[in-house]
Design a protein around this motif. Structure first.
Motif, short mmCIF file in Angstrom:
data_model
loop_
_atom_site.label_atom_id
_atom_site.label_comp_id
_atom_site.label_asym_id
_atom_site.label_seq_id
_atom_site.Cartn_x
_atom_site.Cartn_y
_atom_site.Cartn_z
N ASN A 90 -9.92 -10.26 3.84
CA ASN A 90 -9.30 -9.35 2.88
C ASN A 90 -9.04 -7.99 3.51
O ASN A 90 -7.98 -7.38 3.29
CB ASN A 90 -10.20 -9.19 1.65
N GLU A 91 -10.00 -7.51 4.30
CA GLU A 91 -9.81 -6.23 4.98
C GLU A 91 -8.67 -6.31 5.97
O GLU A 91 -7.84 -5.40 6.07
CB GLU A 91 -11.11 -5.82 5.69
N GLY B 94 -5.79 1.96 8.10
CA GLY B 94 -7.01 1.26 7.71
C GLY B 94 -7.87 0.78 8.87
O GLY B 94 -8.85 0.07 8.65
N GLU C 110 -0.96 -4.85 5.74
CA GLU C 110 -0.05 -4.23 4.77
C GLU C 110 0.08 -2.73 5.02
O GLU C 110 1.17 -2.16 4.93
CB GLU C 110 -0.54 -4.49 3.35
N ARG C 111 -1.04 -2.12 5.34
CA ARG C 111 -1.02 -0.67 5.57
C ARG C 111 -0.24 -0.31 6.83
O ARG C 111 0.46 0.71 6.87
CB ARG C 111 -2.45 -0.14 5.65
N THR D 132 0.83 -1.19 0.00
CA THR D 132 0.00 0.00 0.00
C THR D 132 0.87 1.24 0.00
O THR D 132 1.86 1.35 0.73
CB THR D 132 -0.90 0.00 1.26
N ARG E 110 -6.11 -8.34 5.89
CA ARG E 110 -4.85 -8.44 5.14
C ARG E 110 -4.41 -7.05 4.67
O ARG E 110 -3.23 -6.69 4.77
CB ARG E 110 -5.03 -9.38 3.96
N ASP E 111 -5.37 -6.26 4.18
CA ASP E 111 -5.05 -4.91 3.73
C ASP E 111 -4.56 -4.06 4.90
O ASP E 111 -3.60 -3.29 4.76
CB ASP E 111 -6.29 -4.27 3.09
#
Length: 280
Positions: free
Chosen positions: A261-262, A166, A268-269, A2, A264-265
């Protein structure tokens, strides 16, 4: 990975500070006044304009007596006002310039501070109208992240880092009612999950009595079932990864339920935020 915007001010090339007859360095306003007296076309802009309007939007720890004067000879007449006999950009234009041109965390903290003082929505729309391209994107991103309820730059930085990671958006200055009807406030909080984040600047700002009062307030909140995380300047400005992970885990333990998925994002963020703030 990200992409996270630039967080830190590049090291400024500081001019030798002007000194008065007694050898003391001069205030930023006085240095702009001297520049204006040598060139009457100059108008204070950016951080200098904000300072003259009464807002400190310099980087943390920066000394305004040594910060370079920011000015321009060509703002539109409609964007100029006069304060103490000096031409400066109007507050809405100053807000847009800070939102578009300052690094992400400083821009959001500046926007929080200026919006808290009150900005006419029409004047803000007019100030945004001539802005285009990357500057408009940055200004809009700053204004979307801004919240005038935050009461200090470090609260603004903390809230911005949480959003950029996030995680769910907290409520600034969250009011918590105790059983006896008193109100306790958290710098940032999630009432749904009873999680709060506090910035601890009391050791240098308000002294031992205020610090002891904060500890008592935190104890009361914890006795009511709240998880209260207390952050230092080092946490916020240098080491965001550990406390962002602790916050993620606290929210998950209290019932926050993002999909895979959220999550995981978000993971990463958090790494991207940490890398951006550490300059790696």
């Amino acid at each position: 990975m990200t992409q996270i915007p630039m967080y830190r001010t590049a090291t400024a090339t500081l001019t030798a500070p002007r000194r008065d007859a007694g050898g003391a360095t001069e205030d930023l306003l006085l240095r702009f006044e001297a520049a204006f007296e040598s060139d009457y076309s100059l108008v204070a802009t950016g951080r200098t304009a904000a300072w003259i309007h009464g807002f400190d939007v310099l980087p943390p720890g920066a000394d305004q007596r040594e910060w370079p004067v920011e000015s321009s000879p060509d703002p539109p007449l409609a964007d100029i006002t006069v304060i103490d006999g000096l031409p400066v950009t109007r507050l809405a234009r100053t807000l847009v310039d800070c939102a578009a041109d300052l690094p992400r965390l400083e821009a959001v903290a500046a926007a929080d501070q200026i919006l808290r003082a009150g900005i006419d929505s029409g004047a803000l729309a007019d100030a945004l109208e001539p802005v285009h391209g990357e500057r408009l994107r940055r200004a809009n991103a700053t204004l979307l992240a801004a919240d005038p309820r935050s009461e200090s730059p470090m609260e603004s930085w903390t809230r911005c880092l949480i959003g950029d990671a996030g995680l769910p958006a907290p409520v600034p200055q969250l009011r918590v009612r105790t059983p006896n009807g008193q109100a306790k406030f958290l710098d940032l909080g999630w009432e749904q999950w009873r999680v709060g984040v506090e910035y601890d600047g009391m050791g240098t700002d308000l002294g031992p009595a205020a610090e002891a009062g904060d500890r008592r307030r935190h104890q009361v909140l914890r006795s009511l079932g709240w998880e209260v995380m207390v952050l230092t300047a080092s946490d916020v400005m240098e080491h965001p990864r550990p406390w962002l992970i602790r916050l993620r885990e606290a929210l998950l333990e209290r019932g926050w339920d993002p999909d895979l998925n959220e999550l995981r994002d978000i993971n990463e963020r958090i790494e991207a935020v940490n890398m951006a703030l550490s300059g790696r």
